[in-house]
Design a protein around this motif. Structure first.
Motif, PDB file in Angstrom:
ATOM      1  N   TRP A   1      -1.977  -7.700  -4.967  1.00  0.00           N
ATOM      2  CA  TRP A   1      -2.460  -6.390  -4.458  1.00  0.00           C
ATOM      3  C   TRP A   1      -3.838  -6.251  -4.891  1.00  0.00           C
ATOM      4  O   TRP A   1      -4.483  -6.079  -4.035  1.00  0.00           O
TER       5      TRP A   1
ATOM      6  N   SER B   1      -6.704  -6.240  -2.164  1.00  0.00           N
ATOM      7  CA  SER B   1      -7.357  -4.507  -2.776  1.00  0.00           C
ATOM      8  C   SER B   1      -9.513  -4.910  -2.392  1.00  0.00           C
ATOM      9  O   SER B   1      -9.774  -4.182  -2.215  1.00  0.00           O
TER      10      SER B   1
ATOM     11  N   TYR C   1       0.766  -1.477   0.349  1.00  0.00           N
ATOM     12  CA  TYR C   1      -0.202   0.208  -0.210  1.00  0.00           C
ATOM     13  C   TYR C   1       0.726   1.501   0.169  1.00  0.00           C
ATOM     14  O   TYR C   1       0.686   2.010  -1.221  1.00  0.00           O
TER      15      TYR C   1
END
Length: 220
Positions: A188, A192, A170
């Protein structure tokens, strides 16, 4: 009783993700990184260094996010986010949990150089470039870990280590691009997309620590 002291875009995001994944009730106390609330006597009594996260749990206070994730995994084993001492993945789980701090330290160094040292004369472009390269190198380990097609860092599935390492991605993406790391990029995106992720994001209108999407290393 579980109470988490949090500031937007800090390591306390890891603990929010974990608590949300566990589905347990907790009280969230949000502090402003930019004012002096974390220097108040009341907060310093909880966190003497005036930092977040601080986790109050069953009459005790914890100040290290990695330790918080480990304790929560042990406290709520039915969620399957930890790995017991006799589990085949225990050593790997512990290694990745602490490896998250390797990522976090490079992110912290870059954050200080790009944001906290706000005057050009305070910064060293050489140090900034070196730290960006070091961060990129440690992120490459994620790409290698996912090479066998697994969805999460451990073959056994999603765990606390994903909450820990995801914070490095992040923050890290403000300084390092993932263009050449397709598996890490997909990892990722998967993280997310989880409902827990949104719970830790700053609300609209909040003052952000990372005001820019990406911070280029200055020439020098």
């Amino acid at each position: 009783m579980i109470r988490l002291h949090h500031a937007h875009q800090t390591r306390s995001m890891r603990v929010i993700w974990m608590l949300e994944e566990l589905g347990v009730e907790y009280d969230l106390v949000v502090h402003d990184f930019f004012d002096k609330s974390m220097r108040s006597e009341a907060f310093l009594a909880v966190s003497p260094a005036g930092r977040v996260p601080a986790l109050e749990i069953d009459g005790q206070v914890m100040l290290e996010s990695g330790a918080m994730l480990e304790l929560l995994a042990e406290r709520f084993p039915e969620a399957g986010l930890g790995r017991a001492a006799d589990h085949a993945e225990r050593a790997e789980w512990l290694d990745w949990l602490h490896y998250a701090e390797t990522m976090g330290q490079h992110c912290a160094n870059l954050t200080q150089s790009h944001i906290m040292l706000y005057e050009d004369w305070m910064r060293s472009p050489t140090v900034m470039k070196l730290e960006a390269k070091r961060l990129a190198k440690v992120i490459e380990r994620i790409e290698a870990q996912l090479a066998d097609g697994r969805d999460w860092l451990l073959a056994g599935g999603f765990s606390a280590v994903d909450c820990a390492v995801a914070y490095g991605l992040y923050v890290g993406q403000h300084f390092v691009r993932l263009d050449d790391l397709p598996k890490t990029r997909a990892y990722w995106q998967s993280f997310s997309a989880r409902p827990s992720f949104a719970k830790a994001l700053p609300p609209d209108g909040a003052r952000l620590l990372y005001a820019q999407e990406f911070y280029e290393v200055p020439n020098g």
